[in-house]
Structure formats: C-alpha cells, structure tokens
Design a protein around this motif. Structure first.
Motif, PDB file in Angstrom:
ATOM      1  N   PRO A  35      67.249  38.923  51.393  1.00 12.00           N
ATOM      2  CA  PRO A  35      65.652  38.750  51.569  1.00 12.00           C
ATOM      3  C   PRO A  35      65.641  37.329  51.556  1.00 12.00           C
ATOM      4  O   PRO A  35      65.840  36.640  50.352  1.00 12.00           O
ATOM      5  CB  PRO A  35      64.578  39.301  50.445  1.00 12.00           C
ATOM      6  CG  PRO A  35      65.710  39.422  49.465  1.00 12.00           C
ATOM      7  CD  PRO A  35      67.383  39.667  49.976  1.00 12.00           C
ATOM      8  N   LEU A  36      65.157  37.083  52.420  1.00 15.60           N
ATOM      9  CA  LEU A  36      65.319  35.366  53.041  1.00 15.60           C
ATOM     10  C   LEU A  36      64.180  34.958  52.943  1.00 15.60           C
ATOM     11  O   LEU A  36      63.609  33.709  52.658  1.00 15.60           O
ATOM     12  CB  LEU A  36      65.318  34.519  54.124  1.00 15.60           C
ATOM     13  CG  LEU A  36      66.849  35.329  54.385  1.00 15.60           C
ATOM     14  CD1 LEU A  36      66.892  34.292  55.549  1.00 15.60           C
ATOM     15  CD2 LEU A  36      68.201  34.201  53.579  1.00 15.60           C
ATOM     16  N   GLY A  37      62.992  35.459  52.449  1.00 13.76           N
ATOM     17  CA  GLY A  37      61.599  35.388  52.550  1.00 13.76           C
ATOM     18  C   GLY A  37      60.556  34.187  51.569  1.00 13.76           C
ATOM     19  O   GLY A  37      60.375  32.816  52.120  1.00 13.76           O
ATOM     20  N   ALA A  38      61.136  34.487  50.687  1.00 14.55           N
ATOM     21  CA  ALA A  38      61.053  33.135  49.643  1.00 14.55           C
ATOM     22  C   ALA A  38      61.788  31.686  49.855  1.00 14.55           C
ATOM     23  O   ALA A  38      61.440  30.398  49.123  1.00 14.55           O
ATOM     24  CB  ALA A  38      61.205  34.155  47.982  1.00 14.55           C
ATOM     25  N   GLU A  39      62.287  31.585  50.612  1.00  7.48           N
ATOM     26  CA  GLU A  39      63.833  30.744  50.636  1.00  7.48           C
ATOM     27  C   GLU A  39      63.374  30.132  51.674  1.00  7.48           C
ATOM     28  O   GLU A  39      64.185  29.347  52.227  1.00  7.48           O
ATOM     29  CB  GLU A  39      65.273  31.006  51.180  1.00  7.48           C
ATOM     30  CG  GLU A  39      65.313  32.096  49.849  1.00  7.48           C
ATOM     31  CD  GLU A  39      65.798  30.634  48.190  1.00  7.48           C
ATOM     32  OE1 GLU A  39      65.418  29.657  48.333  1.00  7.48           O
ATOM     33  OE2 GLU A  39      65.518  31.353  47.400  1.00  7.48           O
ATOM     34  N   VAL A  40      62.379  30.221  52.872  1.00  9.96           N
ATOM     35  CA  VAL A  40      62.076  29.565  53.956  1.00  9.96           C
ATOM     36  C   VAL A  40      61.040  28.828  54.135  1.00  9.96           C
ATOM     37  O   VAL A  40      60.092  27.988  52.708  1.00  9.96           O
ATOM     38  CB  VAL A  40      61.790  30.540  55.096  1.00  9.96           C
ATOM     39  CG1 VAL A  40      63.499  31.984  55.386  1.00  9.96           C
ATOM     40  CG2 VAL A  40      60.708  31.292  54.426  1.00  9.96           C
ATOM     41  N   GLU A  41      60.496  28.304  56.056  1.00  9.05           N
ATOM     42  CA  GLU A  41      58.735  27.452  55.247  1.00  9.05           C
ATOM     43  C   GLU A  41      58.584  27.577  56.472  1.00  9.05           C
ATOM     44  O   GLU A  41      59.374  28.180  57.423  1.00  9.05           O
ATOM     45  CB  GLU A  41      59.540  26.005  55.504  1.00  9.05           C
ATOM     46  CG  GLU A  41      60.515  24.948  54.435  1.00  9.05           C
ATOM     47  CD  GLU A  41      61.452  23.957  54.580  1.00  9.05           C
ATOM     48  OE1 GLU A  41      61.065  22.420  54.326  1.00  9.05           O
ATOM     49  OE2 GLU A  41      62.915  23.983  55.331  1.00  9.05           O
ATOM     50  N   ILE A  42      57.440  27.565  56.343  1.00  8.24           N
ATOM     51  CA  ILE A  42      56.254  27.946  57.909  1.00  8.24           C
ATOM     52  C   ILE A  42      56.050  26.992  58.068  1.00  8.24           C
ATOM     53  O   ILE A  42      55.294  25.787  57.337  1.00  8.24           O
ATOM     54  CB  ILE A  42      55.521  29.550  57.251  1.00  8.24           C
ATOM     55  CG1 ILE A  42      54.835  28.718  55.424  1.00  8.24           C
ATOM     56  CG2 ILE A  42      56.572  30.571  56.870  1.00  8.24           C
ATOM     57  CD1 ILE A  42      53.786  30.296  55.306  1.00  8.24           C
ATOM     58  N   LEU A  43      54.843  26.761  59.597  1.00  9.93           N
ATOM     59  CA  LEU A  43      54.528  26.663  60.150  1.00  9.93           C
ATOM     60  C   LEU A  43      53.359  27.922  61.001  1.00  9.93           C
ATOM     61  O   LEU A  43      53.815  27.716  61.881  1.00  9.93           O
ATOM     62  CB  LEU A  43      55.213  25.061  60.611  1.00  9.93           C
ATOM     63  CG  LEU A  43      53.527  24.210  62.146  1.00  9.93           C
ATOM     64  CD1 LEU A  43      53.235  23.553  61.143  1.00  9.93           C
ATOM     65  CD2 LEU A  43      54.758  23.837  62.547  1.00  9.93           C
ATOM     66  N   GLU A  44      52.424  27.262  61.021  1.00 12.89           N
ATOM     67  CA  GLU A  44      51.227  28.020  61.679  1.00 12.89           C
ATOM     68  C   GLU A  44      50.843  27.221  63.197  1.00 12.89           C
ATOM     69  O   GLU A  44      50.284  25.813  62.793  1.00 12.89           O
ATOM     70  CB  GLU A  44      50.221  28.834  60.893  1.00 12.89           C
ATOM     71  CG  GLU A  44      49.201  29.560  61.624  1.00 12.89           C
ATOM     72  CD  GLU A  44      48.122  30.247  60.645  1.00 12.89           C
ATOM     73  OE1 GLU A  44      47.865  31.104  61.656  1.00 12.89           O
ATOM     74  OE2 GLU A  44      48.295  30.228  59.793  1.00 12.89           O
TER      75      GLU A  44
END
Length: 227
Positions: A40-49
């Motif tokens: 799982p990668l969810g906690a290791e990524v960066e997001i931009l809305e």
C-alpha cells in the motif's frame, strides 16, 4: 564530557521549521524491490487538489503548483465526494532490482486516471470513461506499468478526474506477484458465481417440476443479491 548541545538543537530547530513551511514537507519514498506483493502506498504519497481542473503537467512537475503538494495522512487516499481533479505524486527509489512493476488503483470507478512516468509527457490512461482497448493493461481495476529508468529516486504523477467519491487506494506490485494474486482472485470469483449459478438452476428446476412460485422468486432473489 557532554559536548555542545546547542548546535545540534539549532540544526534540529531549523529542520523542523523548514518542514513546517508550505510545500517543504515530503512524503517518504518507497524502495522498489524484486518482490512487492500489493504494497500500500496511500501513506507515502503527496496530494494536490485542483478544483477547477486547470493545472497541466508542467505546472505540477516543476512549476509553482509543485510546491503545493501535501503529504497524505491516510492509508488509502479518500477525500470523500468531489467534482474536481486530484493530483498524486509518488516517489519510488530503484536500486539494483529491475522489475517489472505495476501500480494498481484498487477501485474501478474513477472517471479517468492518467499516469505520468518520469521522462514521459504522454500519460497512460484508464478509468470508467476509458475503453478497455485504450488502457495500458487489462484488468477490472486500474493498473499501470511502472517504468523506473534510473537508479535512485523516480517521481510519478497521477491525475484523477472523478465526479463522486474520490477514493484512490494505491498498491504497488511486482508483475509476478500481481499475476499470482489475480489468478487466486479469479478462482474465488469463479467459485462464488458458480455456486450462485447452481442455486439458481436448482430452484428453477424445482419451479418447473412443482410449479410453486416461491422457487422462481427465490431464484430472482439469488441473482439480484449475488450481482
């Protein structure tokens, strides 16, 4: 002798201050290895809305918008209901392992997902509004080949357009582990639908023999609940 604690404390304070500034906090990078069985990668990524959907690749790859990414705080990226565009930045570090690897969005309903690999400006696309023949890999979920050209850190971008629940569970696989997991999944799905089929056919036969409507009704119920 205890040494000089002040310089060490000063360095720690400077680092903490930099991380607190907008755009300076970085998510961790995952290391690519030969065996990656649905990491799982969810906690290791960066997001931009991007509510207006106006940002393009150059904006988020190296422009001012690239500094507005924030680390994800969830195991699975889930922003609730949205009618917007979400960018996800993924950092993967390749050592001696050569792959191949696959990125899976384990949710088949996003309208359109575009995956940008390093050094490539044209994305691979998948999603509910993309034909199977136009996807890079055929699967009930959305899967993309991960190409890591260089040793060290490689940065990937996902652009997700969806009018609905913005759920993007990300998993990283090596190709062999993914194929093995899909075989097991297909076996279980085949057993499940096979059992449903037997129940439907059995009750339809009973209906034809005894002409008792509840058997036909039960067959319809099994089909409706099973699907």
């Amino acid at each position: 002798m205890l040494g000089r604690p002040f310089p060490a404390l000063l360095r720690a304070a400077i680092v903490a201050g930099l991380l607190a500034l907008p755009g300076t906090a970085l998510a961790g990078a995952d290391h690519l290895s030969e065996r990656m069985a649905g990491v799982p990668l969810g906690a290791e990524v960066e997001i931009l809305e991007d509510p207006g959907g106006v940002l393009v690749l150059d904006d988020v790859r190296g422009g001012p918008a690239s500094r507005r990414f924030v680390p994800s705080t969830q195991g699975n990226v889930n922003l609730g209901f949205r009618d917007s565009v979400l960018w996800i930045r993924i950092r993967l570090v390749r050592g001696a392992a050569l792959g191949p690897w696959v990125l899976e969005v384990a949710y088949p309903l996003p309208d359109r997902v575009e995956f940008y690999a390093p050094k490539i400006d044209s994305p691979w696309s998948a999603g509910d509004h993309v034909r199977l023949s136009q996807r890079p890999l055929t699967d009930r979920n959305l899967v993309f080949p991960v190409v890591a050209y260089d040793e060290g850190e490689n940065v990937y971008l996902l652009r997700i357009r969806h009018a609905g629940a913005m759920s993007v569970p990300l998993k990283l696989w090596d190709e062999e582990s993914l194929l093995s997991a899909k075989r097991d999944e297909m076996f279980l799905l085949g057993a499940y639908f096979g059992l449903l089929g037997v129940m439907v056919v059995y009750n339809l036969i009973l209906f034809l023999i005894v002409r008792d409507p509840p058997y036909a009704t039960y067959s319809i119920y099994v089909v409706a609940m099973g699907l």
